[in-house]
Each structure stands twice: as structure tokens, then as C-alpha cells.
Design a protein around this motif. Structure first.
Motif, PDB file in Angstrom:
ATOM      1  N   GLN A  37      -5.275  15.077  24.434  1.00 19.65           N
ATOM      2  CA  GLN A  37      -4.461  13.969  23.963  1.00 19.65           C
ATOM      3  C   GLN A  37      -4.414  14.039  22.441  1.00 19.65           C
ATOM      4  N   ILE A  38      -3.258  14.377  21.910  1.00 16.39           N
ATOM      5  CA  ILE A  38      -3.088  14.479  20.464  1.00 16.39           C
ATOM      6  C   ILE A  38      -2.571  13.145  19.958  1.00 16.39           C
ATOM      7  N   LEU A  39      -3.392  12.458  19.155  1.00 19.12           N
ATOM      8  CA  LEU A  39      -2.993  11.157  18.627  1.00 19.12           C
ATOM      9  C   LEU A  39      -1.927  11.339  17.558  1.00 19.12           C
ATOM     10  N   ALA A  40      -0.986  10.419  17.536  1.00 20.38           N
ATOM     11  CA  ALA A  40       0.105  10.488  16.558  1.00 20.38           C
ATOM     12  C   ALA A  40      -0.392  10.054  15.183  1.00 20.38           C
ATOM     13  N   GLY A  41      -0.015  10.822  14.162  1.00 24.32           N
ATOM     14  CA  GLY A  41      -0.320  10.436  12.791  1.00 24.32           C
ATOM     15  C   GLY A  41      -1.799  10.480  12.469  1.00 24.32           C
ATOM     16  N   GLU A  42      -2.162   9.805  11.374  1.00 28.34           N
ATOM     17  CA  GLU A  42      -3.537   9.726  10.923  1.00 28.34           C
ATOM     18  C   GLU A  42      -4.002   8.282  10.942  1.00 28.34           C
ATOM     19  N   ALA A  43      -5.301   8.089  10.755  1.00 32.94           N
ATOM     20  CA  ALA A  43      -5.846   6.733  10.723  1.00 32.94           C
ATOM     21  C   ALA A  43      -5.191   5.942   9.595  1.00 32.94           C
ATOM     22  N   PRO A  44      -4.922   4.651   9.801  1.00 32.23           N
ATOM     23  CA  PRO A  44      -4.285   3.840   8.758  1.00 32.23           C
ATOM     24  C   PRO A  44      -5.126   3.766   7.493  1.00 32.23           C
ATOM     25  N   ASP A  45      -4.475   3.383   6.415  1.00 34.99           N
ATOM     26  CA  ASP A  45      -5.135   3.216   5.126  1.00 34.99           C
ATOM     27  C   ASP A  45      -6.174   2.091   5.238  1.00 34.99           C
ATOM     28  N   PRO A  46      -7.453   2.353   4.914  1.00 39.38           N
ATOM     29  CA  PRO A  46      -8.466   1.295   5.015  1.00 39.38           C
ATOM     30  C   PRO A  46      -8.269   0.150   4.043  1.00 39.38           C
ATOM     31  N   THR A  47      -7.310   0.268   3.120  1.00 42.78           N
ATOM     32  CA  THR A  47      -6.988  -0.867   2.257  1.00 42.78           C
ATOM     33  C   THR A  47      -5.977  -1.792   2.924  1.00 42.78           C
ATOM     34  N   ARG A  48      -5.311  -1.312   3.975  1.00 47.38           N
ATOM     35  CA  ARG A  48      -4.320  -2.132   4.699  1.00 47.38           C
ATOM     36  C   ARG A  48      -4.565  -1.944   6.198  1.00 47.38           C
ATOM     37  N   ILE A  49      -5.617  -2.563   6.682  1.00 47.27           N
ATOM     38  CA  ILE A  49      -5.988  -2.433   8.095  1.00 47.27           C
ATOM     39  C   ILE A  49      -4.985  -3.215   8.945  1.00 47.27           C
ATOM     40  N   PRO A  50      -4.471  -2.608  10.023  1.00 43.45           N
ATOM     41  CA  PRO A  50      -3.477  -3.290  10.852  1.00 43.45           C
ATOM     42  C   PRO A  50      -4.033  -4.565  11.474  1.00 43.45           C
ATOM     43  N   SER A  51      -3.141  -5.502  11.763  1.00 44.32           N
ATOM     44  CA  SER A  51      -3.548  -6.721  12.452  1.00 44.32           C
ATOM     45  C   SER A  51      -3.862  -6.385  13.904  1.00 44.32           C
ATOM     46  N   GLY A  52      -4.580  -7.288  14.560  1.00 44.64           N
ATOM     47  CA  GLY A  52      -4.942  -7.055  15.951  1.00 44.64           C
ATOM     48  C   GLY A  52      -5.921  -5.907  16.078  1.00 44.64           C
ATOM     49  N   ARG A  61      -7.205  -2.486  15.541  1.00 44.93           N
ATOM     50  CA  ARG A  61      -6.859  -1.562  14.455  1.00 44.93           C
ATOM     51  C   ARG A  61      -6.457  -0.183  14.954  1.00 44.93           C
ATOM     52  N   PHE A  62      -6.635   0.082  16.238  1.00 44.36           N
ATOM     53  CA  PHE A  62      -6.234   1.362  16.801  1.00 44.36           C
ATOM     54  C   PHE A  62      -4.829   1.315  17.400  1.00 44.36           C
ATOM     55  N   HIS A  63      -4.215   0.139  17.512  1.00 45.76           N
ATOM     56  CA  HIS A  63      -2.961   0.034  18.276  1.00 45.76           C
ATOM     57  C   HIS A  63      -1.807   0.865  17.713  1.00 45.76           C
ATOM     58  N   PRO A  64      -1.688   1.131  16.375  1.00 47.81           N
ATOM     59  CA  PRO A  64      -0.569   1.981  15.928  1.00 47.81           C
ATOM     60  C   PRO A  64      -0.615   3.403  16.479  1.00 47.81           C
ATOM     61  N   ARG A  65      -1.790   3.875  16.905  1.00 49.51           N
ATOM     62  CA  ARG A  65      -1.918   5.237  17.433  1.00 49.51           C
ATOM     63  C   ARG A  65      -2.315   5.259  18.903  1.00 49.51           C
ATOM     64  N   CYS A  66      -2.467   4.106  19.499  1.00 49.12           N
ATOM     65  CA  CYS A  66      -3.013   4.024  20.848  1.00 49.12           C
ATOM     66  C   CYS A  66      -2.022   4.547  21.879  1.00 49.12           C
ATOM     67  N   PRO A  67      -2.403   5.508  22.723  1.00 50.98           N
ATOM     68  CA  PRO A  67      -1.483   6.005  23.748  1.00 50.98           C
ATOM     69  C   PRO A  67      -1.143   4.963  24.800  1.00 50.98           C
ATOM     70  N   VAL A  68      -2.022   3.979  25.018  1.00 49.25           N
ATOM     71  CA  VAL A  68      -1.712   2.912  25.977  1.00 49.25           C
ATOM     72  C   VAL A  68      -0.544   2.069  25.481  1.00 49.25           C
ATOM     73  N   VAL A  69      -0.494   1.817  24.173  1.00 48.29           N
ATOM     74  CA  VAL A  69       0.619   1.056  23.590  1.00 48.29           C
ATOM     75  C   VAL A  69       1.859   1.930  23.478  1.00 48.29           C
ATOM     76  N   ALA A  70       1.695   3.163  22.991  1.00 45.93           N
ATOM     77  CA  ALA A  70       2.845   4.036  22.771  1.00 45.93           C
ATOM     78  C   ALA A  70       3.560   4.390  24.068  1.00 45.93           C
ATOM     79  N   SER A  71       2.834   4.505  25.160  1.00 48.29           N
ATOM     80  CA  SER A  71       3.445   4.883  26.437  1.00 48.29           C
ATOM     81  C   SER A  71       4.096   3.719  27.158  1.00 48.29           C
ATOM     82  N   GLY A  72       3.919   2.507  26.643  1.00 50.42           N
ATOM     83  CA  GLY A  72       4.473   1.328  27.311  1.00 50.42           C
ATOM     84  C   GLY A  72       3.551   0.749  28.367  1.00 50.42           C
ATOM     85  N   GLU A  73       2.396   1.370  28.572  1.00 54.95           N
ATOM     86  CA  GLU A  73       1.459   0.876  29.581  1.00 54.95           C
ATOM     87  C   GLU A  73       0.927  -0.506  29.204  1.00 54.95           C
ATOM     88  N   ALA A  74       0.696  -0.729  27.891  1.00 56.09           N
ATOM     89  CA  ALA A  74       0.209  -2.042  27.461  1.00 56.09           C
ATOM     90  C   ALA A  74       1.224  -3.136  27.781  1.00 56.09           C
TER      91      ALA A  74
END
Length: 416
Positions: free
Chosen positions: A293-308, A310-323
């Protein structure tokens, strides 16, 4: 280099009166880390005003038990090394507590702190930069012995020789300089220095990542032998899950400054629940039972941590529509989640994960059932495709035979 099988003992005791001499209470952790945070300020402008923070470590908690190893894994930049150095106060922590044998380590100052440091040491990642090139090996290993008033002169030299011998080095190497040794030998020198004060706890900060594979096994064997003989506890920081699997009693997986899954080595590696852990395991060569499983992109900038999460921008469960099908996508994007016990784990299990998909009631089981059904149907689909391809090839063969017969008939007509 062959392993030393009959080492000379390091024969001395920590001076009386040291707080570190008191053994931990039975059944209690040697080291307790709670809500550790290390934020680095970002300063800009002429007046160097703070405009933000790099949240390298952002709420990490775990325990390390006497004589046990906790493996801390994650991709580069997730904060593993900062955790180890913050625990030892090599980097000042922003907040949180570290209790060593029940005592607040961050509360110690002055001489009491210096005495307690004897029991907490570190083996650095880079065996080259961690050794002073202007000092001989004897002075490098012997310096902590002399600084802490344990031995001087011939007694110190004898202890240095014993430490080098125990770490698989010839005692005569004490007169040499670091540049005269290979990478594996330099790392053995670093281990000997860490052992000089008979510590109970050592942070191993990727101690084999800069070494060849054959040398890695030697260093790991050495660390394992020392743990069994001296009952040392390790915080073993690494990004190689194959190494962690064979060396650690427990594993904690870090992502963007936080632990996202933790459990015993057997539980976590045999039944990973967090999507990030699954992705890490899928690319380990030894784990050939998993599709990469190749994750898309790189880890987000630790100065701007995503809401919710923090793994959801790269999460395959979210990206595939399963979430979205599970009805948790809004929570993944907007609601953070602490570590919670994994559903279905055995009674008394310490397996925990921070993932909405893992804790969605009945949803994970349904998703896994669909995946199993798709996997079971795959051979049938492949068989049908092969059968159709075979029929197409047979039809093509018949067409070629008909064309050949027509050509032959045309040739006979021309001759007539």
C-alpha cells in the motif's frame, strides 16, 4: 567480528546515596511517559517574534518495563528521535511528565539530576558524529566513569578494558581514535560508553540504520545479550519493522507526533488495525502476505497539523470512499481520537489504536467481509477471464485455418 562468549564482568556498584539505586516497585513500569509534548517555536522578523510552532511531539504516552524493549516506529520526521531525546532532557520538553522508578524526572535539578542520569543513557544513530574525533576510545568510554566519580587512573583503565571486551572489541583499541574503526566498531564503542555507568534504561536511537545488514545482526545480538545479562530496558527507535519484530516486546507506531497504535509485538504485527500500521507492514519485504500500500504524498507539515484525524489526508480508508460508506468520513475529517482499546482484542490485551474506522461498531467487520468476498471472488474472475481468452485464441486459430484453406483453393484455381 565474532561474538564474545565469555566476557569479563563490569565490576563496580553505583555510589551509595544515589536515587537511581532504588529498584522499581514490583509490577510497576521503570519509565512512565505521560502526554509528552515538544514544540519548537518558529521565529521571524527583526525582533524574532514567535509566529508558530513545529509540533514535533504532540501528546505521547507509554510505559517501559524493567528488562523489556519498547519499539518506537514510524516514517522519517514523525518525531521518534525527539521523543527519545526529550525523555532524557537532551531537548527541553514543552509539557508532560516522565517518571523514572516512580520519581518525576523533570523535577530533578543539579546534583540529584546528575546522579539520576547515570541510570538513563543513549546510543546515537550516527556512530561517526557521536564520537569525539579528538579523543581516544579509552577517553571516550572512560569519561563518564571519571566525571561521575566512579574510578580514576588504573581502575578506570581496567573498567574501560572490561567494557570494550564485553562489547566485542580488543582492549588494546583504547589507545586508538574513532576514525581508525569501521561503522560497526564505532557503534560498539558507543554502546560501551552507554554501559559505562551501569544504566537501567537506554534509548537506542536507530542504532543499526547506518550499518550494513551483516553488521546490524551483530549489534542487535550484542544488545540482546546485554539486556538478558544486565536486565536493561530499551526504548528502541527504528523505521525498519522487520528489525523491531525480532527485537521488541511491545511496539508503538508514531505518525506526525503521536502514537496511533500500540500493543505487544505479536498482537500488533499479526493483526494491525490502524491503516497507517497496515501500510507500513505492507512494504516490509518479509511481510509478503500483504499487498503493498503506497500512501499518497508525504506527511503533512507539523506546523499545520490537519483537523480531525491527522492521518486522514493520506488514509486509504478515506481516499477509497470506504469511510463515507461506513458513515465516519465527517468524524475522520473533523474529530480527533485518542488511543482506545481495539474491539475484539483478548481480555487483558494492551492493544490500542486511534482510528474512527477501527472503533466504528460493526463497520470494520462489514468492510473486512466485503474485502474477503472480493478476494474469494478474484480466482473465479481470473478463471473466467482465462477461459474467455482461451476461446478467443481457439477462434483465432480456426480463422487462420480457414484463411489457409481459402488461399490453397485459390492457388489450385489459378493452376487450372
Amino acid at each position: 567480528m565474532s561474538r564474545v562468549t565469555d566476557p569479563s564482568p563490569v565490576g563496580y556498584r553505583t555510589p551509595a546515596g544515589s536515587e537511581a539505586q532504588r529498584p522499581p516497585e514490583p509490577g510497576r513500569p521503570l519509565l512512565e511517559v505521560r502526554d509528552l509534548r515538544t514544540h519548537f517555536p518558529i521565529k521571524k522578523g527583526v525582533f524574532a517574534r514567535t509566529v508558530g510552532y513545529v509540533k514535533a511531539v504532540d501528546g505521547v504516552s507509554f510505559d517501559v518495563y524493567p528488562g523489556k524493549t519498547l519499539g518506537l516506529v514510524g516514517e522519517s520526521g514523525c518525531g521518534k528521535t525527539t521523543v527519545g531525546r526529550s525523555i532524557l532532557r537532551l531537548i527541553p520538553a514543552t509539557s508532560g511528565t516522565v517518571r523514572y522508578k516512580g520519581e518525576d524526572f523533570f523535577g530533578y535539578r543539579g546534583e540529584s539530576l546528575r546522579r539520576l542520569r547515570r541510570q538513563m543513557q543513549i546510543v546515537f544513530q550516527d556512530p561517526v558524529s557521536s564520537l569525539n574525533p579528538r579523543m581516544t576510545v579509552g577517553n571516550i568510554v572512560g569519561e563518564p566513569i571519571e566525571v561521575h566519580g566512579i574510578a580514576k587512573g588504573p581502575a578506570r583503565a581496567e573498567m574501560v578494558a572490561s567494557l570494550l571486551h564485553r562489547c566485542g572489541l580488543d582492549p588494546s583499541y583504547a589507545q586508538r581514535y574513532p576514525h581508525e574503526f569501521s561503522g560497526g566498531q564505532r557503534q560498539r564503542i558507543g554502546i560501551a560508553r552507554a554501559l559505562a555507568l551501569s544504566p537501567d534504561f537506554i534509548v537506542c536511537d536507530e542504532p543499526v540504520s547506518a550499518l550494513d545488514v551483516s553488521i546490524q545482526s551483530q549489534i542487535l545480538n550484542l544488545l540482546d545479550d546485554l539486556q538478558r545479562e544486565l536486565h536493561i530496558a530499551y526504548l528502541f527507535i527504528a523505521h525498519n519493522l522487520a528489525v523491531v519484530e525480532h527485537f521488541s516486546d511491545e511496539v508503538a507506531v508514531m505518525y506526525l507526533g503521536r502514537i496511533v497504535e500500540q500493543g505487544t509485538t505479536e498482537e500488533l504485527l499479526s493483526s494491525p488495525r490502524h491503516p497507517y500500521t497496515r501500510a507500513l507492514l505492507s512494504v516490509v519485504p518479509e511481510a509478503n502476505h500483504r499487498d503493498p500500500q503506497i500512501l499518497a504524498g508525504e506527511a503533512p507539515d507539523p506546523t499545520r497539523i490537519p483537523s480531525g484525524c491527522r492521518f486522514h489526508p493520506r488514509c486509504p480508508v478515506v481516499a477509497s470512499g470506504e469511510a463515507e460508506r461506513m458513515g465516519i468520513e465527517a468524524r475522520c475529517r473533523g474529530e480527533d481520537l485518542a488511543l482506545e482499546s481495539v474491539p475484539g482484542a483478548a481480555a487483558g490485551s494492551a492493544h490500542v489504536a486511534a482510528c474512527h474506522a477501527v472503533h466504528a461498531p460493526g463497520r470494520v467487520e462489514a468492510a473486512e467481509a466485503r474485502a474477503r468476498a472480493e478476494a474469494a471472488a478474484l480466482p473465479d474472475v481470473q478463471a473466467r477471464a482465462a477461459e474467455a481468452e482461451g476461446r478467443a485464441m481457439e477462434a483465432e486459430g480456426r480463422a487462420m485455418e480457414a484463411e489457409a484453406r481459402a488461399t490453397e483453393a485459390e492457388a489450385r484455381a489459378t493452376e487450372a
